[in-house]
Structures are given as structure tokens and as C-alpha cells.
Design a protein around this motif. Structure first.
Motif, short mmCIF file in Angstrom:
data_model
loop_
_atom_site.label_atom_id
_atom_site.label_comp_id
_atom_site.label_asym_id
_atom_site.label_seq_id
_atom_site.Cartn_x
_atom_site.Cartn_y
_atom_site.Cartn_z
N GLU A 64 -13.31 47.93 33.29
CA GLU A 64 -12.11 48.43 32.41
C GLU A 64 -13.16 48.19 31.11
N GLU A 65 -14.38 47.89 30.75
CA GLU A 65 -15.28 48.10 29.78
C GLU A 65 -15.54 49.31 29.28
N CYS A 66 -15.12 50.07 27.92
CA CYS A 66 -16.01 50.70 27.69
C CYS A 66 -17.75 51.21 27.70
N SER A 67 -17.92 52.02 27.56
CA SER A 67 -19.42 51.68 27.75
C SER A 67 -20.39 51.95 26.10
N LYS A 68 -18.90 52.52 25.47
CA LYS A 68 -19.69 52.60 23.90
C LYS A 68 -19.50 51.29 22.96
N CYS A 69 -18.44 50.88 22.90
CA CYS A 69 -17.31 50.55 22.13
C CYS A 69 -17.05 48.74 22.76
#
Length: 92
Positions: A64-69
Motif C-alpha cells: 500500500e506504500e507509494c514507491s515514490k513518495c
């Protein structure tokens, strides 16, 4: 715990995992491993790699974690695009 239409994230993860595993099985059925099989089109190899990556993120708790932010990816986005690695804001 976050819910989407009354479904917990844990339940959603199980459903997404089943969907991803079924799609990966469909891709490799009859051709072996698409990562190295020349009979599989490049798009199929990319799709298989994206599915494997999503399954790995499910396993290690970063799905569920954005790889960018690093912020959470909206559950509705994950349901619609189960192999996404970015939140909506970072995808633009």
C-alpha cells in the motif's frame, strides 16, 4: 483498519493476491516462466514481472506504500490497478 465498501484491507489483500496469482498462472500456463521464454511477448513478460513485484510487496508489507513518495496508495486505486506502485499524485 481502513475499509473500502465494508471490506477490510486484510480481506482486500487476500482477494488481490488471488487475482494476481490467477493472472500470473494464466500468463505462464503452457509456456513455463515468461521472464525467460522467447514465445511470450515482451508485454507478457512485463506484466508477469509487475505481478511478481506486487506479490512481493504484499509479502513484505509495502503493497500500500507509494514507491515514490512513501505515502499510502488509495485502496480504490489498488483494487483498480493491483500492480500499481505509485499513488495517484505520483503517477501524473
Amino acid at each position: 483498519m481502513t475499509t473500502i465498501s465494508g471490506t477490510t484491507m486484510d480481506t482486500m489483500h487476500v482477494q488481490i493476491r488471488q487475482q494476481l496469482e490467477a493472472e500470473l498462472h494464466r500468463l505462464v500456463q503452457g509456456t513455463g516462466d515468461p521472464a525467460g521464454d522467447p514465445r511470450v511477448l515482451p508485454a507478457g513478460r512485463l506484466e508477469a514481472a509487475a505481478i511478481r513485484s506486487a506479490l512481493k510487496r504484499l509479502d513484505n508489507g509495502t503493497y500500500e506504500e507509494c514507491s515514490k513518495c512513501g505515502k499510502p496508495i488509495d485502496a480504490r486505486r489498488l483494487v483498480a490497478l493491483p500492480t500499481t506502485t505509485t499513488c495517484l499524485r505520483c503517477s501524473i
